[in-house]
Design a protein around this motif. Structure first.
Motif, mmCIF file in Angstrom:
data_model
loop_
_atom_site.group_PDB
_atom_site.id
_atom_site.type_symbol
_atom_site.label_atom_id
_atom_site.label_comp_id
_atom_site.label_asym_id
_atom_site.label_seq_id
_atom_site.Cartn_x
_atom_site.Cartn_y
_atom_site.Cartn_z
ATOM 1 N N LEU A 1 -89.270 -9.027 12.237
ATOM 2 C CA LEU A 1 -88.342 -9.895 11.505
ATOM 3 C C LEU A 1 -86.913 -9.704 12.015
ATOM 4 N N PHE A 2 -86.566 -8.462 12.307
ATOM 5 C CA PHE A 2 -85.240 -8.138 12.835
ATOM 6 C C PHE A 2 -84.999 -8.877 14.153
ATOM 7 N N ILE A 3 -85.984 -8.824 15.053
ATOM 8 C CA ILE A 3 -85.848 -9.474 16.359
ATOM 9 C C ILE A 3 -85.747 -10.985 16.208
ATOM 10 N N THR A 4 -86.554 -11.564 15.317
ATOM 11 C CA THR A 4 -86.530 -13.016 15.125
ATOM 12 C C THR A 4 -85.153 -13.497 14.692
ATOM 13 N N LEU B 1 -82.387 -15.746 16.868
ATOM 14 C CA LEU B 1 -81.914 -17.026 16.358
ATOM 15 C C LEU B 1 -80.398 -17.073 16.233
ATOM 16 N N SER B 2 -79.803 -15.976 15.777
ATOM 17 C CA SER B 2 -78.372 -15.982 15.470
ATOM 18 C C SER B 2 -77.517 -15.312 16.531
ATOM 19 N N ASP B 3 -78.141 -14.567 17.476
ATOM 20 C CA ASP B 3 -77.400 -13.792 18.469
ATOM 21 C C ASP B 3 -76.484 -12.762 17.820
ATOM 22 N N SER B 4 -76.962 -12.185 16.721
ATOM 23 C CA SER B 4 -76.189 -11.149 16.035
ATOM 24 C C SER B 4 -77.154 -10.172 15.382
ATOM 25 N N TRP B 5 -76.991 -8.878 15.685
ATOM 26 C CA TRP B 5 -77.886 -7.904 15.073
ATOM 27 C C TRP B 5 -77.581 -7.715 13.593
ATOM 28 N N LEU B 6 -76.444 -8.183 13.135
ATOM 29 C CA LEU B 6 -76.159 -8.152 11.696
ATOM 30 C C LEU B 6 -77.172 -8.999 10.926
ATOM 31 N N ALA B 7 -77.605 -10.106 11.552
ATOM 32 C CA ALA B 7 -78.640 -10.932 10.926
ATOM 33 C C ALA B 7 -79.936 -10.143 10.795
ATOM 34 N N GLY B 8 -80.272 -9.359 11.816
ATOM 35 C CA GLY B 8 -81.461 -8.528 11.740
ATOM 36 C C GLY B 8 -81.372 -7.498 10.631
ATOM 37 N N ALA B 9 -80.199 -6.891 10.487
ATOM 38 C CA ALA B 9 -80.006 -5.907 9.417
ATOM 39 C C ALA B 9 -80.170 -6.555 8.048
ATOM 40 N N LEU B 10 -79.582 -7.733 7.888
ATOM 41 C CA LEU B 10 -79.691 -8.449 6.620
ATOM 42 C C LEU B 10 -81.136 -8.843 6.345
ATOM 43 N N SER B 11 -81.837 -9.258 7.399
ATOM 44 C CA SER B 11 -83.244 -9.637 7.254
ATOM 45 C C SER B 11 -84.089 -8.448 6.798
ATOM 46 N N GLY B 12 -83.911 -7.273 7.433
ATOM 47 C CA GLY B 12 -84.674 -6.091 7.056
ATOM 48 C C GLY B 12 -84.389 -5.630 5.638
ATOM 49 N N VAL B 13 -83.127 -5.664 5.242
ATOM 50 C CA VAL B 13 -82.752 -5.244 3.884
ATOM 51 C C VAL B 13 -83.361 -6.187 2.854
ATOM 52 N N TRP B 14 -83.301 -7.482 3.110
ATOM 53 C CA TRP B 14 -83.903 -8.443 2.190
ATOM 54 C C TRP B 14 -85.404 -8.233 2.058
ATOM 55 N N TYR B 15 -86.064 -7.948 3.171
ATOM 56 C CA TYR B 15 -87.506 -7.725 3.109
ATOM 57 C C TYR B 15 -87.838 -6.531 2.217
ATOM 58 N N ILE B 16 -87.087 -5.461 2.360
ATOM 59 C CA ILE B 16 -87.357 -4.253 1.569
ATOM 60 C C ILE B 16 -87.059 -4.491 0.093
ATOM 61 N N LEU B 17 -85.950 -5.141 -0.209
ATOM 62 C CA LEU B 17 -85.564 -5.351 -1.603
ATOM 63 C C LEU B 17 -86.494 -6.320 -2.322
ATOM 64 N N ASN B 18 -87.097 -7.240 -1.579
ATOM 65 C CA ASN B 18 -88.026 -8.202 -2.174
ATOM 66 C C ASN B 18 -89.477 -7.777 -1.975
ATOM 67 N N ARG B 19 -89.712 -6.457 -1.994
ATOM 68 C CA ARG B 19 -91.038 -5.912 -1.727
ATOM 69 C C ARG B 19 -92.113 -6.531 -2.613
ATOM 70 N N PHE C 1 -84.964 -16.176 8.350
ATOM 71 C CA PHE C 1 -84.432 -17.546 8.367
ATOM 72 C C PHE C 1 -83.135 -17.627 7.570
ATOM 73 N N ALA C 2 -83.108 -16.982 6.388
ATOM 74 C CA ALA C 2 -81.877 -16.969 5.594
ATOM 75 C C ALA C 2 -80.790 -16.164 6.300
ATOM 76 N N ALA C 3 -81.179 -15.062 6.941
ATOM 77 C CA ALA C 3 -80.201 -14.258 7.682
ATOM 78 C C ALA C 3 -79.617 -15.043 8.852
ATOM 79 N N PHE C 4 -80.452 -15.853 9.503
ATOM 80 C CA PHE C 4 -79.953 -16.723 10.567
ATOM 81 C C PHE C 4 -78.922 -17.711 10.023
ATOM 82 N N GLY C 5 -79.168 -18.243 8.832
ATOM 83 C CA GLY C 5 -78.200 -19.163 8.237
ATOM 84 C C GLY C 5 -76.867 -18.498 7.946
ATOM 85 N N VAL C 6 -76.918 -17.223 7.558
ATOM 86 C CA VAL C 6 -75.676 -16.507 7.233
ATOM 87 C C VAL C 6 -74.921 -16.106 8.497
#
Length: 726
Positions: free
Chosen positions: A203-206, A210-228, A523-528
């Motif tokens: 998910l981090f790589i995706t 998409l966004s060319d920013s590893w911050l999006a990957g960090a946000l994606s991983g955190v969201w996945y964990i919090l929405n377990r 996908f949401a992280a890419f939007g941000v």
């Protein structure tokens, strides 16, 4: 030395192209590099101290200054470290929850095995069986010629079930020198939890691609964990096939996203295609429902092809990766006919066949092209159902007919008395997605950016699709496409349709939400963090400058991450500190009694869920089990369940003897079922299937709170007869 420098510079360009924040083509960068190499001694270039430390600099600009950016390498290393750390954090998190919820390290072995509920216990039993076998060869032979899973039948487990992961892990455990350090059960569950690391990294790589920013990957991983709660259930259903396969599916989506990136060189496309193939193969090998997921994905590719987002080469390549993966799994599963009779294979063959002969599909004006696409779609669907119907008739395939009966009844195409379809319809997991899911997703600030990104990009997709259909596919039209105001990259278009299609699937069937909610995060992280959505907003506000774009793309995700840390970190600490303990003394007592008081070749009949645990804990022979993808087994299960229907004791005894049962296990949770409402209880479904709908009274069972096991002897004892007559 010059050649070594050239190779090193090539590697840096590839890294920058994949991970950093540039949009210019790799081809132009390589052209600049080749020109620089050809001009020996003319331009020595600046020293390392003069390199521009800007990750957003274009490749042409960087090479004009004479080298690569150390800042880019720092970005890649930082992002990679964050991605791996989040993956490991997720793995440790779910492993801790599993340990704390069951006190897994302190309970007895039988209690550990009982914790593998329903079909999880059946799958784990084959891992245990392989470890107990005298040799690997003997273990494989016993799986291929299994006569304990279904009484009076010898079946090939490797053909019928997707258990190659259990086979692989058992072989790995036997050959690795870890037996004295790690128990087999821990090796198994830790492997499944480790796949969560793979999932989060995918998910981090995706989102990064998409966004060319590893911050999006960090946000994606955190969201996945919090929405377990809504993204995974691995901590309490460890052995489920989806927990093995979905991480590989996420890897496949990341590989496809990379493959569809614009201006990717052919050699890199071939490498990424191999990654697509390997991840698709692993996904297909580990889940029996792979064909239905790949069908949705094939429909996405078909839609993108029709709307002119993908080239013919990309479409054919992705289709072939799916087909090759399925055929390889078909071979490994000893020519499992369910794969050959799958809809996805029929659809891909039809799409490629019609596409080959309908060469002028993308020519003409708008009206002509829409008409051609409508005809093209109709021809593909007609040929798909024709091929699929013919294949099932030739192969006499009925393994998946219960799924289509369920789908037909679910969407209102007539009521059904079919027991198997009704069994699915009455399960909450196969109902509509509950609304409280959106409340939880909104609570972690995932839903709002997701909906904003989805709505904006979907409108953009429609505009670009209409624009594509307005051109006739000529070279001049292709050049005009490059100068349009509205554009959409193929990788963005794929992920947009991916979340739409799987979102619709999740809405219709709650069990499928795990395929959707996981992809929501990147996908949401890419939007941000991506440029596409923000550039549209900033254009409306007339402030679309590079400075403003950078400020928003970096500040917004940091603010969201800070908010999530402030709100949820204390909750996570409280959650992992909460201690519980496994407690099921009745089932433990039953398993101990079966193990000590019954013959080793005794045959047990009962509910699918409990019998899976009996096979795991005691190794006894079963009449039926939870793996439902076999028509003969479904019929046998319906017969065994007559013990709960309005049938005479003599009729039930006759049925149980016909399947070779020595013992039956009756459960008060079924006799006095309260989990389902009237009409959906097991005895109600049996009465409906048996045509006993007019009867309003049921047999009265003993008021017991434990499973009771009864021995079936030739005389059919008075005690058992009294039990059935109440």
């Amino acid at each position: 030395m010059h050649n070594i420098s050239f190779v090193y510079m090539c590697f840096v360009i590839i890294i920058e192209h994949i991970f950093c924040q540039d949009r210019t083509g790799l081809f132009s960068s390589m052209t600049s590099l080749r020109q620089r190499k050809g001009s020996k001694g003319k331009d020595p270039g600046p020293s390392v101290q003069n390199l521009k430390p800007d990750c957003t600099a274009e490749p042409r600009e960087r090479f004009a200054t004479g080298g690569f950016s150390w800042w880019t390498i720092l970005c890649v290393m930082t992002g990679s470290t964050v991605g791996i750390s989040l993956g490991l954090l997720c793995c440790i998190y779910v492993a801790t929850l599993h340990e704390n919820d069951l006190w897994f390290s302190n309970i007895k072995e039988v209690e550990r095995e009982i914790s593998f509920r329903t079909e999880c216990g059946l799958y784990y039993s084959y891992y245990k069986q392989m470890l107990k076998a005298p040799s690997i060869q003997q273990g494989l032979y016993e799986l291929i010629h299994d006569n304990t899973t279904e009484s009076k039948r010898t079946i090939n487990i490797l053909q019928r079930m997707n258990i190659y992961q259990e086979v692989f892990l058992s072989i790995l455990y036997r050959i690795l020198p870890i037996q004295t350090y790690l128990e087999p059960i821990y090796f198994y569950i830790y492997t499944v939890f480790a796949l969560q690391t793979v999932y989060v990294i995918a998910l981090f790589i995706t989102s990064w691609l998409l966004s060319d920013s590893w911050l999006a990957g960090a946000l994606s991983g955190v969201w996945y964990i919090l929405n377990r709660v809504d993204t995974t259930r691995v901590e309490f259903t460890i052995s489920l096939r989806e927990n093995w396969s979905i991480p590989f599916f996420a890897l496949q989506v990341a590989a496809i996203t990379c493959y569809l990136r614009p201006q990717l060189k052919p050699i890199h496309q071939r490498v990424v295609l191999w990654l697509v193939f390997v991840s698709t193969f692993c996904f297909c090998l580990t889940w029996q429902f792979n064909q239905f997921v790949l069908l949705v994905q094939a429909l996405i590719i078909f839609t993108l092809d029709c709307l002119d987002f993908l080239t013919t080469e990309q479409v054919v390549s992705l289709y072939l990766m799916q087909v090759l993966s399925l055929l390889l799994v078909w071979l490994l599963q000893f020519c499992n006919s369910m794969i050959l009779g799958s809809l996805v294979l029929s659809f891909i063959v039809s799409a490629l066949f019609i596409k080959h002969f309908q060469t002028g599909l993308k020519t003409g004006g708008f009206v002509i092209r829409v008409g051609k696409l409508a005809l093209h779609t109709l021809l593909v669907l007609t040929l798909t159902f024709t091929i699929n119907y013919s294949a099932k008739k030739i192969l006499q395939l009925k393994s998946d007919e219960h799924i289509f009966k369920f789908i037909k009844a679910k969407f209102g195409f007539g009521a059904t008395r079919d027991f198997d379809a009704s069994l699915y319809l009455c399960e909450e997991a196969f109902g509509l997605l509950p609304l409280d899911t959106f409340e939880r997703l909104a609570g972690t600030v995932l839903l709002y950016p997701y909906l904003c990104t989805l709505s904006v990009l979907f409108i953009l997709l429609l505009l670009v699709a209409l624009s594509n259909l307005s051109t006739n596919g000529s070279g001049q039209a292709s050049r005009e496409k490059e100068d349009r105001t509205f554009k959409m990259r193929p990788d963005v278009a794929y992920n947009l349709l991916h979340t739409v299609f799987f979102g619709l699937l999740a809405f219709s069937t709650m069990r499928m939400k795990y395929l959707w909610t996981g992809h929501m995060c990147p996908f949401a992280a890419f939007g941000v963090c991506g440029k596409e959505v923000w550039s549209l907003y900033l254009r409306v506000l007339h402030c679309n400058t590079k400075t403003m774009m950078r400020l928003i793309r970096y500040s917004v995700p940091i603010v969201i991450l800070a908010f999530l840390y402030y709100k949820f970190w204390p909750r996570l600490m409280e959650e992992i500190s909460e201690l519980r303990e496994f407690y099921d003394p009745d089932t433990v007592e039953l398993m101990e009694w079966i193990r000590l008081k019954t013959p080793k070749r005794a045959v047990f009949a009962g509910s699918m869920q409990l019998l899976a645990g009996i096979k795991l804990c005691t190794g006894r022979v079963l009449t039926n089990h939870p793996h439902y993808e076999d028509q003969a087994l479904r019929e046998r299960t319906r017969q065994v369940y007559q013990i709960y229907a309005r049938q005479s004791a003599e009729e039930v005894h006759k049925v149980l003897c016909s399947v070779g049962a020595d013992y039956i296990v009756l459960e008060d949770s079924i006799c006095y079922e309260r989990r389902h409402s009237r009409g959906c209880r097991l005895r109600d479904l049996l009465d409906l299937a048996n045509g006993h709908v007019g009867h309003t009274q049921h047999l009265q069972f003993m008021p017991t709170h434990t499973p009771y096991a009864f021995h079936l002897n030739e005389s059919f004892s008075a005690r058992t007869r009294d039990f059935f007559h109440g």
